[in-house]
Scaffold this motif. Sequence first.
Motif, PDB file in Angstrom:
ATOM      1  N   GLY A   1      85.726  65.148  90.623  1.00 44.80           N
ATOM      2  CA  GLY A   1      85.290  64.119  91.572  1.00 44.80           C
ATOM      3  C   GLY A   1      83.829  64.261  91.944  1.00 44.80           C
ATOM      4  N   CYS A   2      83.333  65.494  92.054  1.00 48.26           N
ATOM      5  CA  CYS A   2      81.905  65.706  92.344  1.00 48.26           C
ATOM      6  C   CYS A   2      81.033  65.112  91.257  1.00 48.26           C
ATOM      7  CB  CYS A   2      81.625  67.202  92.496  1.00 48.26           C
ATOM      8  SG  CYS A   2      82.350  67.967  93.963  1.00 48.26           S
ATOM      9  N   PHE A   3      81.409  65.324  90.004  1.00 51.13           N
ATOM     10  CA  PHE A   3      80.628  64.763  88.904  1.00 51.13           C
ATOM     11  C   PHE A   3      80.752  63.236  88.863  1.00 51.13           C
ATOM     12  CE2 PHE A   3      80.647  69.134  87.516  1.00 51.13           C
ATOM     13  CZ  PHE A   3      79.446  69.266  86.831  1.00 51.13           C
TER      14      PHE A   3
ATOM     15  N   SER B   1      69.589  64.065  87.162  1.00 50.30           N
ATOM     16  CA  SER B   1      69.902  63.881  88.585  1.00 50.30           C
ATOM     17  C   SER B   1      71.388  64.035  88.856  1.00 50.30           C
ATOM     18  CB  SER B   1      69.425  62.504  89.049  1.00 50.30           C
ATOM     19  OG  SER B   1      70.049  61.484  88.281  1.00 50.30           O
ATOM     20  N   MET B   2      72.236  63.635  87.883  1.00 46.46           N
ATOM     21  CA  MET B   2      73.674  63.801  88.078  1.00 46.46           C
ATOM     22  C   MET B   2      74.044  65.283  88.171  1.00 46.46           C
ATOM     23  SD  MET B   2      76.859  62.645  85.649  1.00 46.46           S
ATOM     24  CE  MET B   2      76.564  64.036  84.552  1.00 46.46           C
ATOM     25  N   LEU B   3      73.498  66.089  87.276  1.00 43.00           N
ATOM     26  CA  LEU B   3      73.779  67.526  87.314  1.00 43.00           C
ATOM     27  C   LEU B   3      73.203  68.175  88.574  1.00 43.00           C
ATOM     28  CD1 LEU B   3      73.174  68.530  83.590  1.00 43.00           C
ATOM     29  CD2 LEU B   3      75.370  68.331  84.774  1.00 43.00           C
ATOM     30  N   MET B   4      71.999  67.740  88.981  1.00 44.58           N
ATOM     31  CA  MET B   4      71.368  68.319  90.166  1.00 44.58           C
ATOM     32  C   MET B   4      72.100  67.967  91.452  1.00 44.58           C
ATOM     33  SD  MET B   4      67.278  68.082  89.512  1.00 44.58           S
ATOM     34  CE  MET B   4      66.481  69.140  88.296  1.00 44.58           C
ATOM     35  N   LEU B   5      72.927  66.911  91.406  1.00 47.07           N
ATOM     36  CA  LEU B   5      73.731  66.571  92.580  1.00 47.07           C
ATOM     37  C   LEU B   5      75.142  67.130  92.472  1.00 47.07           C
ATOM     38  CD1 LEU B   5      74.031  65.070  95.266  1.00 47.07           C
ATOM     39  CD2 LEU B   5      74.705  63.042  93.959  1.00 47.07           C
ATOM     40  N   ALA B   6      75.746  67.056  91.288  1.00 46.44           N
ATOM     41  CA  ALA B   6      77.138  67.471  91.132  1.00 46.44           C
ATOM     42  C   ALA B   6      77.309  68.977  91.332  1.00 46.44           C
ATOM     43  CB  ALA B   6      77.649  67.060  89.752  1.00 46.44           C
ATOM     44  N   ILE B   7      76.414  69.771  90.768  1.00 49.77           N
ATOM     45  CA  ILE B   7      76.542  71.229  90.891  1.00 49.77           C
ATOM     46  C   ILE B   7      76.366  71.687  92.341  1.00 49.77           C
ATOM     47  CG2 ILE B   7      75.525  73.436  90.197  1.00 49.77           C
ATOM     48  CD1 ILE B   7      74.969  72.189  87.470  1.00 49.77           C
ATOM     49  N   PRO B   8      75.333  71.208  93.085  1.00 49.04           N
ATOM     50  CA  PRO B   8      75.285  71.581  94.512  1.00 49.04           C
ATOM     51  C   PRO B   8      76.487  71.104  95.315  1.00 49.04           C
ATOM     52  CG  PRO B   8      73.136  70.813  93.790  1.00 49.04           C
ATOM     53  CD  PRO B   8      74.096  70.517  92.675  1.00 49.04           C
ATOM     54  N   MET B   9      77.036  69.922  94.983  1.00 53.33           N
ATOM     55  CA  MET B   9      78.232  69.453  95.681  1.00 53.33           C
ATOM     56  C   MET B   9      79.391  70.425  95.494  1.00 53.33           C
ATOM     57  SD  MET B   9      78.200  65.344  94.924  1.00 53.33           S
ATOM     58  CE  MET B   9      79.789  65.067  95.694  1.00 53.33           C
ATOM     59  N   TRP B  10      79.577  70.890  94.285  1.00 58.68           N
ATOM     60  CA  TRP B  10      80.652  71.840  94.010  1.00 58.68           C
ATOM     61  C   TRP B  10      80.423  73.159  94.743  1.00 58.68           C
ATOM     62  CZ3 TRP B  10      80.576  75.394  89.264  1.00 58.68           C
ATOM     63  CH2 TRP B  10      81.685  76.240  89.282  1.00 58.68           C
ATOM     64  N   LEU B  11      79.189  73.671  94.675  1.00 63.59           N
ATOM     65  CA  LEU B  11      78.890  74.945  95.342  1.00 63.59           C
ATOM     66  C   LEU B  11      79.014  74.820  96.859  1.00 63.59           C
ATOM     67  CD1 LEU B  11      75.820  76.116  93.216  1.00 63.59           C
ATOM     68  CD2 LEU B  11      78.214  76.847  93.018  1.00 63.59           C
TER      69      LEU B  11
END
Length: 304
Positions: free
Chosen positions: A249-251, A264-274
């Motif tokens: 869901g984060c991705f 930008s997707m990776l830079m947002l999805a990875i911090p959301m998960w962490l």
Amino acid sequence: MGLFKRKKSRQEKIMDADIKAATETLDSNTDSENVDNINVDSNNEDSGDILSSLGDMPITEHLIELRRHLIKICVAVLVIFLALVGFSRELYDFLSDPLVAQLPANSTMIATDITSNFMAPIRLTIFVAAFFAMPYILYQIWSFVAPGLYKKEKKVAIPVLMSSIFLFYAGVAFSYFIVLKGVLKFFIMFAPQNVLPMTDIDSYLSFALKLFMVFGLTFEIPVVTLLLILAGVVSIQSLEDKRRYIIVGCFAVAAVVTPPDGVSMLMLAIPMWLLFELGLFLAKILIKEDRSLDAADDIELKKE
């Protein structure tokens, strides 16, 4: 006839006396019942929970109180805006520095609308004023909500409020200093050779503000996760069991709210998960402390 009349009047007097006595007896019984009812009501009131003054307020007074806090928020934003409006062009230059640094040597930003040169810096100044006033805005929200909270809830709410301010600022700073440069570099690098990038100042402002708000709100995930667990809406075990779906869901959310590029997707999805994992970790610590405190209280009560 006169004797009959006298006898009749005596009978009437006797009947009136009986009616009066019966009425007085009934009134005395009624008064005693009322006294008992009053005593029962007073006992019920004493034994019942005492409502707070905020809970006793009608809806109109709630709206008046809310309006008072909203007026204070607007005044605070207006004061900061008036203090910064003279530096609106410098603020826009600071915002556009990451883009100008990525543009070719013979390229520059443009204004396609005649009012853009004036309105874009003003819009940015309003956003900056609200950004700097965020602690005061959250304080006013806290002042409106706090009277309806218990002492235990207030102890949890104050750290949550302070951390939410810090996380919002951290999200905006992360998007400006790290994400924005990478995203702009990605877009300009893939521009065709026959196309000279010349971005409109209004379009760039909307793009940057959207990016700032997305990352600022995204960094609030630990606070939201913690509040949902403490409120009993979800449990730690259920979130751990659904971790794989939350990561997907984060991705998915990052793909929707960010520009159409993988960076930008990776830079947002990875911090959301962490950040979700951080909120889950903090919730475990708080719940463990609450259980230890409850166990200590139970032991003390048993000793007494």
